[in-house]
Design a protein around this motif. Structure first.
Motif, PDB file in Angstrom:
ATOM      1  N   PHE A   9      14.712   1.555   1.047  1.00 36.77           N
ATOM      2  CA  PHE A   9      13.397   2.164   0.846  1.00 36.77           C
ATOM      3  C   PHE A   9      12.730   1.598  -0.414  1.00 36.77           C
ATOM      4  CE2 PHE A   9      11.391   5.505  -1.795  1.00 36.77           C
ATOM      5  CZ  PHE A   9      10.169   5.588  -1.137  1.00 36.77           C
ATOM      6  N   VAL A  10      13.468   1.521  -1.520  1.00 36.99           N
ATOM      7  CA  VAL A  10      12.905   1.009  -2.774  1.00 36.99           C
ATOM      8  C   VAL A  10      12.518  -0.461  -2.613  1.00 36.99           C
ATOM      9  CG1 VAL A  10      13.418   0.467  -5.184  1.00 36.99           C
ATOM     10  CG2 VAL A  10      14.071   2.687  -4.249  1.00 36.99           C
ATOM     11  N   ALA A  11      13.317  -1.238  -1.907  1.00 36.28           N
ATOM     12  CA  ALA A  11      12.999  -2.654  -1.702  1.00 36.28           C
ATOM     13  C   ALA A  11      11.676  -2.813  -0.956  1.00 36.28           C
ATOM     14  CB  ALA A  11      14.129  -3.346  -0.943  1.00 36.28           C
ATOM     15  N   GLU A  14       8.714  -1.832  -3.184  1.00 35.07           N
ATOM     16  CA  GLU A  14       8.388  -2.803  -4.230  1.00 35.07           C
ATOM     17  C   GLU A  14       7.786  -4.089  -3.671  1.00 35.07           C
ATOM     18  OE1 GLU A  14      12.063  -3.210  -6.334  1.00 35.07           O
ATOM     19  OE2 GLU A  14      11.697  -1.447  -7.604  1.00 35.07           O
ATOM     20  N   THR A  15       8.216  -4.477  -2.481  1.00 35.36           N
ATOM     21  CA  THR A  15       7.692  -5.727  -1.902  1.00 35.36           C
ATOM     22  C   THR A  15       6.503  -5.492  -0.977  1.00 35.36           C
ATOM     23  OG1 THR A  15       9.221  -5.593  -0.018  1.00 35.36           O
ATOM     24  CG2 THR A  15       9.984  -6.784  -1.994  1.00 35.36           C
ATOM     25  N   ARG A  16       6.355  -4.221  -0.476  1.00 36.13           N
ATOM     26  CA  ARG A  16       5.330  -3.863   0.521  1.00 36.13           C
ATOM     27  C   ARG A  16       5.408  -4.786   1.738  1.00 36.13           C
ATOM     28  NH1 ARG A  16       1.917   0.061  -1.870  1.00 36.13           N
ATOM     29  NH2 ARG A  16       3.206   0.886  -3.565  1.00 36.13           N
ATOM     30  N   HIS A  17       6.667  -5.141   2.079  1.00 35.59           N
ATOM     31  CA  HIS A  17       6.855  -6.052   3.208  1.00 35.59           C
ATOM     32  C   HIS A  17       8.299  -5.891   3.698  1.00 35.59           C
ATOM     33  CE1 HIS A  17       6.844  -9.764   5.568  1.00 35.59           C
ATOM     34  NE2 HIS A  17       5.510  -9.804   5.393  1.00 35.59           N
ATOM     35  N   SER A  49       2.892   4.096   5.461  1.00 33.87           N
ATOM     36  CA  SER A  49       1.883   3.934   6.500  1.00 33.87           C
ATOM     37  C   SER A  49       1.890   2.461   6.884  1.00 33.87           C
ATOM     38  CB  SER A  49       0.502   4.356   5.992  1.00 33.87           C
ATOM     39  OG  SER A  49       0.083   3.533   4.919  1.00 33.87           O
ATOM     40  N   ARG A  50       1.916   2.175   8.184  1.00 32.99           N
ATOM     41  CA  ARG A  50       2.101   0.809   8.651  1.00 32.99           C
ATOM     42  C   ARG A  50       0.866   0.330   9.426  1.00 32.99           C
ATOM     43  NH1 ARG A  50       6.633   3.931   9.030  1.00 32.99           N
ATOM     44  NH2 ARG A  50       8.647   3.052   8.371  1.00 32.99           N
ATOM     45  N   ALA A  51      -0.295   0.744   9.023  1.00 30.93           N
ATOM     46  CA  ALA A  51      -1.527   0.424   9.747  1.00 30.93           C
ATOM     47  C   ALA A  51      -1.837  -1.058   9.649  1.00 30.93           C
ATOM     48  CB  ALA A  51      -2.700   1.243   9.197  1.00 30.93           C
ATOM     49  N   ARG A  52      -1.953  -1.715  10.822  1.00 37.65           N
ATOM     50  CA  ARG A  52      -2.366  -3.125  10.911  1.00 37.65           C
ATOM     51  C   ARG A  52      -1.528  -4.048  10.009  1.00 37.65           C
ATOM     52  NH1 ARG A  52      -8.981  -2.509  10.789  1.00 37.65           N
ATOM     53  NH2 ARG A  52      -9.163  -1.198  12.684  1.00 37.65           N
ATOM     54  N   GLY A  53      -0.268  -3.743   9.923  1.00 35.99           N
ATOM     55  CA  GLY A  53       0.623  -4.613   9.157  1.00 35.99           C
ATOM     56  C   GLY A  53       0.584  -4.403   7.656  1.00 35.99           C
ATOM     57  N   ILE A  55       1.535  -2.389   4.542  1.00 36.58           N
ATOM     58  CA  ILE A  55       2.542  -1.393   4.183  1.00 36.58           C
ATOM     59  C   ILE A  55       2.091  -0.681   2.910  1.00 36.58           C
ATOM     60  CG2 ILE A  55       4.970  -1.001   3.660  1.00 36.58           C
ATOM     61  CD1 ILE A  55       4.403  -2.087   6.464  1.00 36.58           C
ATOM     62  N   ALA A  56       1.951   0.629   3.006  1.00 35.69           N
ATOM     63  CA  ALA A  56       1.569   1.424   1.841  1.00 35.69           C
ATOM     64  C   ALA A  56       2.403   2.695   1.821  1.00 35.69           C
ATOM     65  CB  ALA A  56       0.084   1.763   1.879  1.00 35.69           C
ATOM     66  N   LEU A  57       2.661   3.212   0.629  1.00 34.91           N
ATOM     67  CA  LEU A  57       3.418   4.445   0.501  1.00 34.91           C
ATOM     68  C   LEU A  57       2.551   5.641   0.891  1.00 34.91           C
ATOM     69  CD1 LEU A  57       5.240   3.814  -2.893  1.00 34.91           C
ATOM     70  CD2 LEU A  57       6.367   4.197  -0.699  1.00 34.91           C
ATOM     71  N   THR A  58       3.140   6.559   1.633  1.00 35.63           N
ATOM     72  CA  THR A  58       2.475   7.840   1.893  1.00 35.63           C
ATOM     73  C   THR A  58       2.696   8.740   0.684  1.00 35.63           C
ATOM     74  OG1 THR A  58       4.467   8.766   2.880  1.00 35.63           O
ATOM     75  CG2 THR A  58       2.954   7.590   4.359  1.00 35.63           C
TER      76      THR A  58
END
Length: 295
Positions: A9-11, A14-17, A49-53, A55-58
């Motif tokens: 999860f942390v990885a 931090e990478t948002r990927h 949230s994985r909208a349109r590729g 990656i952002a934290l909820t």
């Protein structure tokens, strides 16, 4: 909730990927995604949230991130602490010291250390400060007891002064008395038993004689500490040695202090600045720097 899931999860956070996160933690991307989804299922909330590729934290992910980092950091601290405790039960210390320090200071400290940590192997290398500094710099020693000032400045080493010791003149009990004190200039009237080249004591004594205006006369030269003391006891000449060494030599030698200002030397504990000594070496360092009653 599994430790591995928090790591993944942390990885990702931090990478948002997901793919780069999988490469970072050395697992396949499907395995990482599966574990993150298992974590979300267990917590009952989506973490990303994985909208349109993108990656952002909820909000749930934002709340979990500092806690997960703290858990991972605590686990890492626990691992290091346990490893360091293990290092005090087994392992080795590579210690360098000048021969006179080996004779005077080290026996008591090493005995106390061995009593507390019998599983630690102590590897001792004797040499002059110049040689010991070189061995420290190339990583062949963990710690070294050297004489200050160092033969050549070394910004890669950290030194801590350990003690300042008086030098005295030793002579045979059968030889004429030198008096209550003796000046360096008076040594011109005596033949000296001199250490081999590379000994800090040799360089210090010769420099003091030359500063007093004379070139010392050697009865014999080239010996190690034990040999020098033996030659003096046999009456071949006198020698300048640390007070601690002379006191340990006992009744076989007469010890005469040098008249003020006298001669002194400073012993320091040195280690590399860019690499922390092993845990066992740091414990020996603590004992060396502690007052005798605290060891």
């Amino acid at each position: 909730m599994q430790f591995q899931q928090l790591l993944y999860f942390v990885a990702v956070a931090e990478t948002r990927h997901f793919t780069r996160a999988a490469e970072q933690v050395h697992v396949s991307q499907p395995s990482l995604s599966q574990q993150v989804r298992a974590l979300e299922k267990e917590l009952g909330a989506e973490l990303f949230s994985r909208a349109r590729g993108n990656i952002a934290l909820t909000d749930a992910g934002e709340a979990l991130l500092p806690l997960a980092r703290r858990i991972l950091a605590d686990a890492d601290t626990a691992r290091i602490e346990v490893q360091e405790l293990a290092q005090l039960r087994r392992g080795r210390i590579r210690l360098g010291a000048t021969p006179s320090v080996c004779t005077g200071l080290l026996p008591e400290v090493l005995r106390a250390f061995h009593d507390q940590h019998p599983g630690i192997q102590l590897l001792l290398e004797e040499g002059g400060s110049h040689d010991l500094v070189r061995e420290l710099a190339r990583g062949a020693l963990d710690l070294a007891l050297v004489v200050l000032p160092l033969p050549s400045p070394s910004p890669a080493l950290t030194t801590v002064e350990l003690l300042r010791e008086d030098l005295v003149v030793v002579s045979s009990p059968d030889a004429p008395s030198l008096g209550k004190t003796v000046r360096v200039a008076d040594l011109e009237q005596h033949r000296l038993v001199m250490f081999r080249h590379g000994y800090d004591l040799r360089e210090l004594t010769v420099a003091a004689c030359r500063a007093a205006g004379f070139e010392p006369d050697f009865a014999v030269e080239g010996g190690e500490m034990d040999a020098v003391l033996g030659f003096v006891q046999a009456g071949l000449g006198v020698a300048v040695v640390p007070r601690m060494v002379a006191e340990r030599a006992g009744r076989g030698l007469r010890m005469t202090p040098l008249a003020r200002p006298g001669l002194h030397r400073t012993i320091a504990l040195a280690h590399r600045s860019d690499v922390a000594p092993p845990r066992a070496a740091r414990e020996l360092q603590r004992m060396l720097l502690a007052p005798p009653g605290v060891r």
